[in-house]
Design a protein around this motif. Structure first.
Motif, PDB file in Angstrom:
ATOM      1  N   CYS A  86       0.836  -1.197   0.000  1.00 47.14           N
ATOM      2  CA  CYS A  86       0.000   0.000   0.000  1.00 47.14           C
ATOM      3  C   CYS A  86       0.872   1.248   0.000  1.00 47.14           C
ATOM      4  O   CYS A  86       2.007   1.232   0.495  1.00 47.14           O
ATOM      5  CB  CYS A  86      -0.920   0.004   1.226  1.00 47.14           C
ATOM      6  N   THR A  87       0.349   2.323  -0.557  1.00 51.98           N
ATOM      7  CA  THR A  87       1.131   3.557  -0.662  1.00 51.98           C
ATOM      8  C   THR A  87       1.250   4.280   0.673  1.00 51.98           C
ATOM      9  O   THR A  87       2.156   5.077   0.868  1.00 51.98           O
ATOM     10  CB  THR A  87       0.488   4.515  -1.684  1.00 51.98           C
ATOM     11  N   SER A  88       0.330   4.005   1.595  1.00 50.36           N
ATOM     12  CA  SER A  88       0.360   4.686   2.888  1.00 50.36           C
ATOM     13  C   SER A  88       1.545   4.205   3.707  1.00 50.36           C
ATOM     14  O   SER A  88       1.731   3.013   3.919  1.00 50.36           O
ATOM     15  CB  SER A  88      -0.933   4.410   3.665  1.00 50.36           C
ATOM     16  N   CYS A 166      -6.445  -1.415  -0.092  1.00 48.95           N
ATOM     17  CA  CYS A 166      -5.623  -0.804   0.951  1.00 48.95           C
ATOM     18  C   CYS A 166      -6.422   0.234   1.735  1.00 48.95           C
ATOM     19  O   CYS A 166      -7.274   0.937   1.176  1.00 48.95           O
ATOM     20  CB  CYS A 166      -4.400  -0.119   0.336  1.00 48.95           C
ATOM     21  N   GLU A 168      -6.821   3.752   3.491  1.00 47.34           N
ATOM     22  CA  GLU A 168      -6.270   5.082   3.296  1.00 47.34           C
ATOM     23  C   GLU A 168      -6.574   5.933   4.527  1.00 47.34           C
ATOM     24  O   GLU A 168      -7.576   5.710   5.200  1.00 47.34           O
ATOM     25  CB  GLU A 168      -6.879   5.746   2.049  1.00 47.34           C
ATOM     26  N   GLY A 308     -11.882   4.992   6.111  1.00 48.56           N
ATOM     27  CA  GLY A 308     -10.961   5.236   5.009  1.00 48.56           C
ATOM     28  C   GLY A 308     -11.258   6.502   4.238  1.00 48.56           C
ATOM     29  O   GLY A 308     -10.564   6.825   3.275  1.00 48.56           O
ATOM     30  N   ASN A 309     -12.265   7.258   4.641  1.00 48.54           N
ATOM     31  CA  ASN A 309     -12.606   8.465   3.901  1.00 48.54           C
ATOM     32  C   ASN A 309     -12.730   9.668   4.831  1.00 48.54           C
ATOM     33  O   ASN A 309     -11.940  10.609   4.742  1.00 48.54           O
ATOM     34  CB  ASN A 309     -13.910   8.260   3.122  1.00 48.54           C
TER      35      ASN A 309
END
Length: 328
Positions: A86-88, A166, A168, A308-309
């Motif tokens: 994941c990018t996080s 993933c 976020e 996640g939002n």
């Protein structure tokens, strides 16, 4: 060596047969110089695989008795568990909620394999390369979203759920940018309420007709934090929910909360002819405990959140005044 419970290989077995036990399955597969096998302890199904037929483990939830094994530990370690980085970074789930914790781990693949080998339901893995530490979480472990933890890499395990995405980090929003009016009322704010009597809590959300960016999602939830001195007896939603039905409230008598899930679609008018935002009023009827302290002042808080939002955002804080029954 046992690799993973309820698992198989990602290829077609070279040989298979019915075997009565573990040792006979081993003997059968070794006779073909094969490296991996899956044994179903109930049906006796024994399937043998070469190493190139088993580069990844596959979860077989419907065959909960199956176990994936390797016949040669040194040359053929257990097949890997698929995962996606994941990018996080510098973010994890709440570490105190981790189902799996292990040190001296050499990388994310070992982290994922070790975690899933312990619990097939592990969905999120976090690895700290400096500390060589691994944490694994089920979906339930991560219900509160991500928190900051410096030095961690993150991954989603594509094992029990190939469509998993993933996590976020959530976004803090200013409710005033999204709502024209937010009003909350708890019973009679002037005279208060007597112990043992019922009261009504009302929260009204009036969205702006023009919504800012990022937009609210249909999966937006509303949670009202109550008090242990209040016992919820009824909930109701008032507003135009014909095209986007609001699910019945989830009442948690242990956590003292009332949650409406997925209110975003109804608030934003999704599915309606004009697709315009829509006013909604949420009602809670509760009974005050008879042993509530004299002149108690209870706080009732309403939060909007979307995993996640949108982070937990406080949209209304209301006091409930309790009258002393002697004073009347």
């Amino acid at each position: 060596m046992s690799c993973y419970p309820s698992s198989g290989c990602n290829g077609i077995p070279t040989n298979s047969s019915l075997q009565s036990n573990f040792s006979s399955c081993v003997e059968f597969c070794e006779g073909f110089s094969l490296d991996y096998f899956t044994l179903d302890r109930v049906t006796g199904s024994c399937a043998c695989f070469e190493s190139d037929e088993c580069t990844e483990a596959v979860y077989l939830e419907d065959q909960v008795t199956s176990v994936l094994y390797t016949l040669n530990d040194s040359n053929h370690p257990c097949p890997s568990i698929p995962f996606t980085s994941c990018t996080s970074s510098n973010l994890t789930c709440d570490l105190s909620s981790a189902t799996f914790n292990k040190g001296a781990v050499s990388g994310m693949q070992e982290c994922v394999d070790s975690a899933v080998g312990t619990n097939p339901r592990i969905l999120h893995a976090f690895y700290n390369p400096t500390a060589e530490f691994c944490n694994g979480f089920t979906a339930a472990d991560c219900s509160d979203g991500l928190v900051t933890n410096t030095g961690y890499e993150s991954a989603i395990v594509q094992y029990t759920n190939s469509n998993a995405t993933c996590l976020e980090p959530c976004k803090d929003i200013d409710p005033d940018n999204y709502f024209k009016r937010i009003t909350a009322r708890a019973g009679n704010s002037k005279t208060g309420h007597l112990p043992g009597k019922s009261m009504r809590y009302t929260l009204t959300l009036v969205p702006h007709k023009m919504q800012p960016s990022p937009p609210l999602q249909s999966s937006l939830d509303l949670r009202v934090n109550l008090s242990s001195f209040l016992k919820v007896t009824k909930t109701h939603v008032k507003g135009d929910t014909r095209n986007s039905k609001v699910l019945p409230a989830v009442i948690d008598h242990v956590a003292d909360t009332v949650t409406w899930e997925g209110i975003g679609a109804a608030l934003l008018g999704v599915g309606s002819k004009r697709s315009m935002p829509n006013k909604l009023t949420f009602n809670i009827v509760a009974t005050l405990a008879s042993d509530i302290p004299k002149d108690a002042d209870l706080e009732i808080e309403a939060f909007l959140f979307d995993e996640g939002n949108v982070c937990n955002v406080l949209v209304a804080e209301t006091s409930l005044l309790v009258r002393d029954p002697i004073k009347g």
